[in-house]
Design an enzyme around this catalytic site. Sequence first.
Site, PDB file in Angstrom:
ATOM      1  N   ASP A 108      -6.653   4.265  10.582  1.00 43.37           N
ATOM      2  CA  ASP A 108      -6.438   3.152   9.358  1.00 43.37           C
ATOM      3  C   ASP A 108      -7.689   3.085   8.567  1.00 43.37           C
ATOM      4  OD1 ASP A 108      -4.989   1.530   7.533  1.00 43.37           O
ATOM      5  OD2 ASP A 108      -4.925   0.204   9.487  1.00 43.37           O
ATOM      6  N   ARG A 120       6.813   0.292   1.906  1.00 39.64           N
ATOM      7  CA  ARG A 120       7.431  -0.895   2.460  1.00 39.64           C
ATOM      8  C   ARG A 120       5.749  -1.371   2.235  1.00 39.64           C
ATOM      9  NH1 ARG A 120       5.692   3.646   4.186  1.00 39.64           N
ATOM     10  NH2 ARG A 120       4.634   4.519   5.529  1.00 39.64           N
ATOM     11  N   ARG A 137       0.946  -1.162  -0.478  1.00 39.58           N
ATOM     12  CA  ARG A 137      -0.079  -0.200   0.066  1.00 39.58           C
ATOM     13  C   ARG A 137       0.537   1.244  -0.026  1.00 39.58           C
ATOM     14  NH1 ARG A 137      -4.095  -0.578   3.793  1.00 39.58           N
ATOM     15  NH2 ARG A 137      -5.889  -1.496   2.071  1.00 39.58           N
ATOM     16  N   TYR A 138       1.916   1.490   0.291  1.00 43.61           N
ATOM     17  CA  TYR A 138       3.134   2.276   0.798  1.00 43.61           C
ATOM     18  C   TYR A 138       3.794   2.731  -0.394  1.00 43.61           C
ATOM     19  CZ  TYR A 138      -0.232   3.016   5.051  1.00 43.61           C
ATOM     20  OH  TYR A 138      -1.076   3.236   6.189  1.00 43.61           O
ATOM     21  N   LYS A 179      -3.169   4.711   7.229  1.00 43.69           N
ATOM     22  CA  LYS A 179      -3.485   5.206   9.252  1.00 43.69           C
ATOM     23  C   LYS A 179      -3.172   6.695   8.325  1.00 43.69           C
ATOM     24  CE  LYS A 179      -0.553   1.205  10.398  1.00 43.69           C
ATOM     25  NZ  LYS A 179       0.533   0.900   9.397  1.00 43.69           N
ATOM     26  N   ARG A 211      -8.715  -8.171  11.470  1.00 40.30           N
ATOM     27  CA  ARG A 211      -8.286  -9.170  10.259  1.00 40.30           C
ATOM     28  C   ARG A 211      -8.657 -10.602  10.593  1.00 40.30           C
ATOM     29  NH1 ARG A 211      -2.423  -8.240   9.674  1.00 40.30           N
ATOM     30  NH2 ARG A 211      -2.885  -6.510   8.688  1.00 40.30           N
ATOM     31  N   CYS A 231     -10.482  -7.813  17.046  1.00 44.41           N
ATOM     32  CA  CYS A 231      -9.686  -8.301  15.136  1.00 44.41           C
ATOM     33  C   CYS A 231      -9.736  -8.005  14.237  1.00 44.41           C
ATOM     34  CB  CYS A 231      -8.813 -10.036  15.543  1.00 44.41           C
ATOM     35  SG  CYS A 231      -7.968  -9.937  14.382  1.00 44.41           S
ATOM     36  N   ASP A 241     -10.481  -0.076  14.546  1.00 45.49           N
ATOM     37  CA  ASP A 241     -11.259  -0.876  12.816  1.00 45.49           C
ATOM     38  C   ASP A 241     -12.367  -0.952  12.556  1.00 45.49           C
ATOM     39  OD1 ASP A 241      -9.105  -0.156  11.608  1.00 45.49           O
ATOM     40  OD2 ASP A 241      -7.727  -2.168  12.369  1.00 45.49           O
ATOM     41  N   CYS A 250      -3.235 -18.028  15.750  1.00 46.68           N
ATOM     42  CA  CYS A 250      -2.823 -16.941  16.813  1.00 46.68           C
ATOM     43  C   CYS A 250      -2.629 -17.633  17.695  1.00 46.68           C
ATOM     44  CB  CYS A 250      -3.459 -15.206  16.759  1.00 46.68           C
ATOM     45  SG  CYS A 250      -4.107 -14.441  15.540  1.00 46.68           S
ATOM     46  N   CYS A 265      -8.341 -12.071  19.793  1.00 49.43           N
ATOM     47  CA  CYS A 265      -9.078 -10.920  20.351  1.00 49.43           C
ATOM     48  C   CYS A 265      -9.716 -10.569  19.949  1.00 49.43           C
ATOM     49  CB  CYS A 265      -7.807  -9.564  19.546  1.00 49.43           C
ATOM     50  SG  CYS A 265      -5.877 -10.158  20.244  1.00 49.43           S
TER      51      CYS A 265
END
Length: 375
Positions: free
Chosen positions: A337, A123, A119-120, A344, A141, A139, A300, A132, A136
Site C-alpha cells: 500500500d 469504491r 481514493r479509487y 495497493k 491506523r 496496526c 505499512d 477494536c 494489533c
Amino acid sequence: MKKNEVEKEVTVACAGSYKSKKARWNDWKWQIKNRINTLEEISKYVHLTKEEKKGLVLTERLAFAITPYFLSLIDPFDPNCPIRKQCIPTSNEGVATEFDYNDPCAEEKDSPVPGLVHRYPDRVLLLVTDECATYCRHCTRRRTTGHAKHVMTSKMLEKVIKYLTDNPAIRDVIVSGGDPLTLSDEKLEMILSSLKKVPTVEVIRIGTRVPIFLPMRISESLVTMLKKYNPVWMSIHINHSKEITADVKKALARLADAGIVTGSQTVLLKGINDTSEAMKKLCLEVMKNRVRPYYIYQCDPAIGTSHFRASIEKGIDIVSKLRGFISGYAVPTYVIDAPGGGGKIPISPKYVVEKQGKKWTLKNFRDKHYEYIET
Ligand code: SF4
C-alpha cells in the site's frame, strides 16, 4: 518451583478461571468488557520480558487490550509466540525511523467527509469506529485506533450517504475502522441499511479481525442480520495458522453458510509469518475453511512498527514458493500500500524473462523456461 509447575499455575490462571465460566466466556460483550489492558493484569498470565514491560509502559500512549479468548492462545513462556508478538507491545514500539509515517497510507488527505476515504474510482472506505477487540501491535491506523474518539453517528452517516448519492460511480463500500464488528448489531444494521438504500451501491464489504479475536461475536443473530444486506463480503485479517482455532472454524463456517463471501488479508510480519512454510500453512488452512486468501500486505511504515517489517525480497520469495506449489486459489496477491496514498501496488515474482517480437520467454514455478509465440 519447577518449570512444569509454573506452567500449570499460569495456564490455570489464564484459561481456567475464565473458561470455567463457559456461558460468560462465550458472550462477546463479556469478552470485550473483561479485556486485559494493564501491565499488572497481563503480568498475572504471561511471564513478561524486560522489553515487553517497557513496551507496556509505552501503551499509555498507544492502545493496548486483549480479549480473554485471544489471551488464552498465548504461550505465557515463549516471547516468540506468534500470537503474543502481535498483541503484547515491546520497547521497539518506541522506535521511529525517518521513513515512518503517522498516517502511512495518507487516508486523511483523501477524506471528503468525516469517516470516509475516497481514493479509487468506484469504491470508498468507511471508518465507523476506532475501537477494536484486541489491538494489533503492527496496526496501520494506530494513530486513531483505541482512542474512543470516533464512532459513526447518524448525523455523520447522513453526510456520507449524501456523498455516495452525489457520486454514483461508487459501487462498493468497505466498512472498516477500528473494527466494525465491535459495534452492536443494531448500530451496524443502521449503517448497512442506510448504505443499501443508495441505489448505486452494489456491494458492501466489511473489514474485520473480530472473527479471529472474538469468534463468539459471529452469532446466529449477527449473520441473520448481515444476510439481509447481501451481497456482503468480509475481509478478515488473519496472520497465523495458530489463530485458526475450533471456535474460529465455527465462526467462518457460519459466515460461509450465510452466503457471506470471505477473503483473508495477511500482513507480512517479521518473526511471525515471514517464512514460506508459515505462509503456506496459513493459506491452506484458510482455504480449507472456505475463506479465499486475498492479500499479503507488506507491513505499512506506521511509526513504531519497523521491527515487524520483513524485506520486500522476502515477500517475493515467499510468494514464489506458493505459486505453482499450491492451488492458485490459495495464493494471495502480495501488495504494497504505497506510502503517501498511491494505493495497493501488486508485487510479484518475475515470470516473464523476455519478449522478442512475438516470442515471449516465460519462467515457470520450477524455474524452467518456456516460449510462447503469439500468432
Ligand atoms: S484489528 Fe485492524 S484496525 Fe484494529 S488494531 Fe488490528 S490492524 Fe488495527
